[in-house]
Motif scaffolding. Structure first.
Motif, short mmCIF file in Angstrom:
data_model
loop_
_atom_site.label_atom_id
_atom_site.label_comp_id
_atom_site.label_asym_id
_atom_site.label_seq_id
_atom_site.Cartn_x
_atom_site.Cartn_y
_atom_site.Cartn_z
N GLY A 8 0.79 -1.22 0.00
CA GLY A 8 0.00 0.00 0.00
C GLY A 8 0.82 1.27 0.00
N HIS A 41 -1.50 3.17 2.56
CA HIS A 41 -2.76 2.44 2.78
C HIS A 41 -2.41 0.98 3.08
CE1 HIS A 41 -6.80 0.98 2.44
NE2 HIS A 41 -6.51 0.22 1.41
N TYR A 50 -2.98 -2.79 4.00
CA TYR A 50 -4.04 -3.80 3.86
C TYR A 50 -3.41 -5.16 3.59
CZ TYR A 50 -3.34 -3.63 -1.23
OH TYR A 50 -2.80 -3.70 -2.49
N ALA A 86 -3.08 -7.83 1.17
CA ALA A 86 -3.31 -8.06 -0.27
C ALA A 86 -3.48 -9.54 -0.56
CB ALA A 86 -2.14 -7.50 -1.07
N ASN A 107 -7.93 -7.28 -5.55
CA ASN A 107 -7.62 -6.18 -4.62
C ASN A 107 -8.09 -4.82 -5.13
OD1 ASN A 107 -5.73 -7.71 -2.63
ND2 ASN A 107 -4.87 -8.18 -4.64
N LYS A 124 -10.59 -2.78 -4.70
CA LYS A 124 -11.08 -1.74 -3.78
C LYS A 124 -9.91 -1.03 -3.10
CE LYS A 124 -15.54 -3.89 -2.73
NZ LYS A 124 -16.41 -4.49 -1.67
N HIS A 125 -8.95 -1.81 -2.64
CA HIS A 125 -7.78 -1.23 -1.98
C HIS A 125 -6.91 -0.44 -2.97
CE1 HIS A 125 -8.55 -3.26 1.81
NE2 HIS A 125 -8.75 -4.38 1.14
N ILE A 165 -8.33 3.01 -3.42
CA ILE A 165 -7.98 3.88 -2.29
C ILE A 165 -6.53 4.34 -2.42
CG2 ILE A 165 -7.65 3.96 0.22
CD1 ILE A 165 -9.96 1.91 0.43
#
Length: 424
Positions: free
Chosen positions: A258, A269, A271, A273, A291, A293-294, A297
């Protein structure tokens, strides 16, 4: 012809001081770094360019991979200079001078699209921007790419006005060369063609296609045949394979953690993965699907991060913090003011190249990552400077109307020219 008349005719009343500033700042910085580091400033990428230039000079096999092809325009040119001058210092010094003189293109582009005062402000911003001065001294693609991009945009605008074959040829050569300086050149070229599409006359284009339909058909058949042969014989297999593994490395090293930049920061960000070959037996496609959505962001954070970490790291609880934030925000406000002025005056079609060049750089940084030393956003700075200059010009116009006082930059140029005994 008297020298003074030549200067006046070529707008050198304004350009001479600006060119002098641009050259002096860059050359002095380059010489200082040369003395301090006992040689040309280098990064890891610099050594890669030198190694590939050395391979070309030694007659080694040309690397038909992603980096070997898309950076050939830079290390190939470096190889030519090393063969002639036997010195990388000469190559970087020329790169510094070319970058300094590119301020002329900034001036001309601003004058063609907007006005003379904006041209003066924008070219001064270009001449004094620290990031442009800093990276011009390094053995890297960034400085040369900025110069070629400005030249290409200038001759694009000129070819729209003059329709001269020489201008169209230089523009075409610039576009072709940008493809092989660095991969971001391809993204930039795509946005240049968006500008051409916005401003082209569809009736004339249709007429030209009909007139040259036989030549277009022959060229299409030849291109398709060559493409089929290249794919069938597998000449581009190393390129496609290296592209895949470069993307895989990017996803595992950068996306999965991220990271907004090429290093970890508190603004990333974080997360967990998904890293599986779950779709079409292709890791790259699977990673984006699993992935997404992430990733969106992450892209949003990079869009903001493109303008600086101050977008998150600010303190509005103290007067010093507020002043610091306002100072950092003011150039962005001036740029947005310039954009709003363009929209208000309804000149967005012909001036859209300025915004498109910024968006192309921002898009590249969003898809890949933002370099923590800010050199990946370098190609956008000249165009940010032009829009900022236009915003400042509007503020000066407001001042003139309010105080009934005409402002001019001519007095500065006159003083400098008088000191140099050149009549303006």
């Amino acid at each position: 012809m008297k020298l003074g008349k030549l200067f006046k005719h070529a707008d050198f009343k304004y350009l001479l001081p600006i060119i002098s500033i641009s050259i002096i700042t860059r050359v002095c910085y380059f010489l200082w770094r040369l003395i301090v580091e006992q040689g040309v400033p280098k990064t890891q990428d610099s050594h890669w360019y030198l190694d590939h230039a050395g391979d070309l000079l030694s007659g080694a096999r040309f690397h038909i991979d992603f980096n070997g092809i898309l950076y050939f325009g830079y290390y190939g040119l470096l190889a030519v200079f090393l063969a002639i001058f036997k010195s990388e210092t000469v190559f970087v010094l020329l790169q510094v001078l070319v970058n300094a003189l590119s301020v002329i293109f900034v001036y001309k582009i601003s004058e063609m699209l907007l006005n003379k005062r904006t041209a003066v402000i924008a070219s001064l911003i270009y001449a004094l921007t620290y990031e442009l001065i800093y990276w011009s001294a390094f053995l890297l693609t960034d400085s040369l790419f900025v110069s070629v991009l400005l030249m290409t945009v200038y001759f694009l605008l000129k070819s729209f006005n003059t329709k001269r074959k020489a201008d169209i040829f230089i523009f075409s050569a610039g576009v072709a060369y940008m493809c092989f300086i660095r991969p971001s050149g391809i993204v930039t070229i795509a946005f240049i063609f968006v500008y051409i599409f916005i401003n082209m006359d569809l009736k004339k284009i249709t007429s030209l296609i009909i007139s040259y339909r036989r030549y277009i058909l022959v060229c299409t058949v030849i291109s398709a045949s060559l493409g089929f042969i290249i794919i069938y014989r597998g000449f581009l297999n190393p390129f496609v394979s290296s592209l895949y593994w470069n993307l895989r490395w990017l996803l595992l090293d950068n996306y999965s953690s991220g990271r907004i930049f090429d290093v970890k920061t508190p603004y990333d960000h974080v997360y967990n993965a998904v890293k599986e070959n779950s779709h079409l037996n292709n890791f790259v496609i699977s990673f984006f699907i699993d992935n997404w959505k992430h990733i969106l962001i992450l892209y949003g954070k990079r869009l903001l991060g493109f303008w600086g970490t101050w977008m998150w790291n600010y303190n509005l609880t103290s007067p010093a913090g507020i002043i610091k934030f306002v100072v950092r925000l003011s150039p962005v406000i001036a740029m947005l003011t310039g954009i709003l002025r363009i929209i208000r005056q309804k000149i967005y079609d012909r001036t859209s190249i300025l915004i498109l060049m910024i968006v192309s750089t921002q898009l590249f940084c969003t898809i890949f990552f933002i370099d923590s030393a800010w050199r990946y956003r370098l190609p956008s700075l000249a165009f940010v400077g032009i829009l900022t200059g236009y915003g400042i010009d509007w503020l000066l116009c407001v001042f003139e109307r309010h105080f009934n006082q005409k402002l001019s930059f001519g007095f500065v140029s006159d003083k400098i020219l008088n000191i140099m005994n050149i009549k303006s």
